[in-house]
Design an enzyme around this catalytic site. Structure first.
Site, short mmCIF file in Angstrom:
data_model
loop_
_atom_site.label_atom_id
_atom_site.label_comp_id
_atom_site.label_asym_id
_atom_site.label_seq_id
_atom_site.Cartn_x
_atom_site.Cartn_y
_atom_site.Cartn_z
N GLU A 1 10.54 -3.81 5.53
CA GLU A 1 10.92 -2.47 5.08
C GLU A 1 12.44 -2.34 5.18
O GLU A 1 13.08 -3.05 5.97
CB GLU A 1 10.28 -1.42 5.98
CG GLU A 1 8.76 -1.44 5.98
CD GLU A 1 8.19 -1.22 4.59
OE1 GLU A 1 8.41 -0.17 4.00
OE2 GLU A 1 7.53 -2.15 4.09
N GLY B 1 5.92 -9.19 -0.61
CA GLY B 1 6.67 -9.99 -1.58
C GLY B 1 6.52 -9.43 -2.99
O GLY B 1 5.59 -8.67 -3.27
N GLU C 1 -3.59 0.34 -4.74
CA GLU C 1 -4.07 -0.93 -4.20
C GLU C 1 -2.96 -1.75 -3.55
O GLU C 1 -3.17 -2.46 -2.57
CB GLU C 1 -4.73 -1.73 -5.33
CG GLU C 1 -5.46 -2.98 -4.89
CD GLU C 1 -6.63 -2.69 -3.96
OE1 GLU C 1 -7.57 -2.02 -4.37
OE2 GLU C 1 -6.58 -3.15 -2.79
N LYS D 1 18.22 5.00 -8.00
CA LYS D 1 19.13 5.85 -7.25
C LYS D 1 20.58 5.40 -7.41
O LYS D 1 21.48 6.22 -7.44
CB LYS D 1 18.74 5.76 -5.76
CG LYS D 1 18.80 7.09 -5.05
CD LYS D 1 18.12 6.99 -3.73
CE LYS D 1 18.99 7.58 -2.65
NZ LYS D 1 18.43 7.36 -1.32
N LYS E 1 3.19 3.27 1.19
CA LYS E 1 2.20 3.38 2.27
C LYS E 1 2.44 4.56 3.20
O LYS E 1 1.52 5.26 3.57
CB LYS E 1 2.12 2.15 3.16
CG LYS E 1 2.64 0.82 2.97
CD LYS E 1 3.66 0.29 2.15
CE LYS E 1 4.97 -0.15 2.64
NZ LYS E 1 4.99 -1.45 3.22
N GLY F 1 12.52 -10.29 1.21
CA GLY F 1 12.01 -9.04 0.63
C GLY F 1 10.68 -8.60 1.22
O GLY F 1 9.97 -7.79 0.62
N VAL G 1 9.54 -4.68 -5.45
CA VAL G 1 8.27 -4.48 -6.16
C VAL G 1 8.51 -4.04 -7.61
O VAL G 1 7.88 -4.56 -8.54
CB VAL G 1 7.40 -3.43 -5.43
CG1 VAL G 1 6.04 -3.28 -6.12
CG2 VAL G 1 7.21 -3.80 -3.97
N ASP H 1 4.25 0.56 10.09
CA ASP H 1 3.77 0.18 8.76
C ASP H 1 2.29 -0.22 8.81
O ASP H 1 1.49 0.21 7.98
CB ASP H 1 4.63 -0.97 8.20
CG ASP H 1 4.19 -1.39 6.82
OD1 ASP H 1 4.48 -0.65 5.85
OD2 ASP H 1 3.53 -2.43 6.68
N LYS I 1 -0.86 1.87 7.07
CA LYS I 1 -1.83 1.24 6.17
C LYS I 1 -3.25 1.39 6.70
O LYS I 1 -4.19 1.60 5.94
CB LYS I 1 -1.51 -0.25 6.00
CG LYS I 1 -0.25 -0.52 5.20
CD LYS I 1 0.17 -1.98 5.34
CE LYS I 1 1.39 -2.31 4.50
NZ LYS I 1 2.01 -3.59 4.89
N1 HSE Z 1 6.94 -4.48 5.02
C1 HSE Z 1 5.64 -4.67 4.51
C2 HSE Z 1 5.01 -5.85 5.21
C3 HSE Z 1 5.69 -4.88 3.04
O1 HSE Z 1 5.74 -6.65 5.76
O2 HSE Z 1 3.78 -5.98 5.20
C4 HSE Z 1 4.33 -4.90 2.37
O3 HSE Z 1 3.65 -3.68 2.55
#
Ligand code: HSE
Length: 320
Positions: A184, A297, A123, A41, A99, A181, A17, A195, A199
């Site tokens: 996570e 992405g 967002e 890092k 998130k 990409g 990102v 995840d 959200k």
């Molecule tokens: N790992 C998350 C997904 C990335 O696949 O939705 C976007 O939040």
């Protein structure tokens, strides 16, 4: 922040990102937003940006009075919380994509924002390119929002699509999601539903004005879905999707969960494939609406960060 003011950004994180945002900002000069410093890092890694942009010192951003916006797109929830709270306390506005951190700390961060002249926007933290948070917040009256049904995790949707439509094995599909990409850094967060559940907590806040913790939700991921399950489902014109759902009950309470479900092939959500996300909203008077777009992405997520940067110009804030 006035609409002509230059946004001088301190960026935390230069992964999928962060790097996406760096590239996007180079192509959007009209936004008058530039990255002054990037905190990373691992300084040894090869990156497509001038070396002098990078630092490993958080204070180089957090103590720089010229930096008026912090964009935080790192993967670690605790570190993200520390960065975001410090930035807000020093009056810098913050745009975050974390998130898990938002699911864990939203009420205190919104409170912190209230005490400063800063804004805290996120967002990009749910459904990436779909402007779902501000829509839920602004467009719908809580009382009129009957239900929301959504695919909010791109990786699991990608894996299910590849398994069921291209006959890829689970591990190969996951590997592909990682290479692209979407996943996570700990992919069990995607696969086991964390995840999506994270959200869902803050989407519910913006939908219904309620505070929800991830542990309040019944949720599961796709860890128990087998390749053969789809054959059975498809014979009967169903697909299997990981669906987050919420419904307003007659007593005013909200029932919410995240579970793999059979979805009829003529349902809007069956149309959502690969890393796309989709949100179906049913509300009074508007009836049914369907939002659709890439949910993971680099550029799709950076596009949502960009929309938050624009919103900072008119000091947009969520207040609860
Ligand atoms: N790992 C998350 C997904 C990335 O696949 O939705 C976007 O939040």
């Amino acid at each position: 922040m006035d609409t002509h003011k230059q946004l001088t950004i301190g960026l935390f994180g230069f992964g999928v990102v962060g790097e996406g945002l760096y590239k996007v900002l180079k192509q959007t000069p009209s936004l008058k937003a530039s990255i002054k410093k990037v905190c990373i890092k691992h300084p040894g890694k090869k990156r497509e940006a001038p070396a002098e942009l990078f630092t490993t010192d958080r204070d180089a951003i957090l103590n720089d009075p010229e930096i008026n916006v912090v964009v935080e797109v790192i993967n670690e929830s605790d570190a993200a919380f520390e960065i975001v709270s410090r930035a807000l306390k020093s009056g810098k506005s913050v745009v975050s994509a974390s998130k898990k951190m938002i699911a864990e700390h939203l009420p205190e961060l919104l409170e912190l924002q209230k005490q400063t002249h800063a804004s805290f926007l996120y967002e990009s933290a749910a459904c990436a390119s779909i402007p779902v948070i501000r829509n839920l917040e602004e467009y719908y009256d809580n009382d009129l929002l009957h239900s929301i049904k959504a695919i909010v995790n791109g990786s699991t949707n990608f894996i299910l699509t590849k398994m069921f439509e291209e006959k890829l094995g689970f591990q190969d599909a996951l590997l592909l999601a990682q290479q692209l990409g979407f996943a996570e850094s700990d992919p069990s967060l995607d696969v086991e539903g964390y995840d999506a559940a994270n959200k869902w907590t803050f989407l519910l806040t913006h939908a219904y004005g309620i505070t929800v913790e991830t542990s309040d939700l019944v949720f599961s991921g796709i860890q128990h879905v087998q390749a053969g399950d789809a054959e059975v489902a498809r014979e009967k014109h169903y697909d299997i999707k990981l669906v987050a759902q919420a419904k307003k009950l007659a007593n005013g309470k909200v029932a919410a969960f995240v579970l793999p479900q059979f979805i009829r092939q003529d349902d809007h959500l069956a149309f959502v494939k690969n890393e796309f996300n989709g949100v179906v909203i049913e509300s009074g008077f508007a009836d049914k609406q369907f939002f659709y777009g890439k949910g993971a992405g680099s550029f799709p997520t950076a596009s949502a960060v960009l929309s938050d940067l624009s919103a900072l110009r008119y000091e947009y804030k969520y207040e609860y």
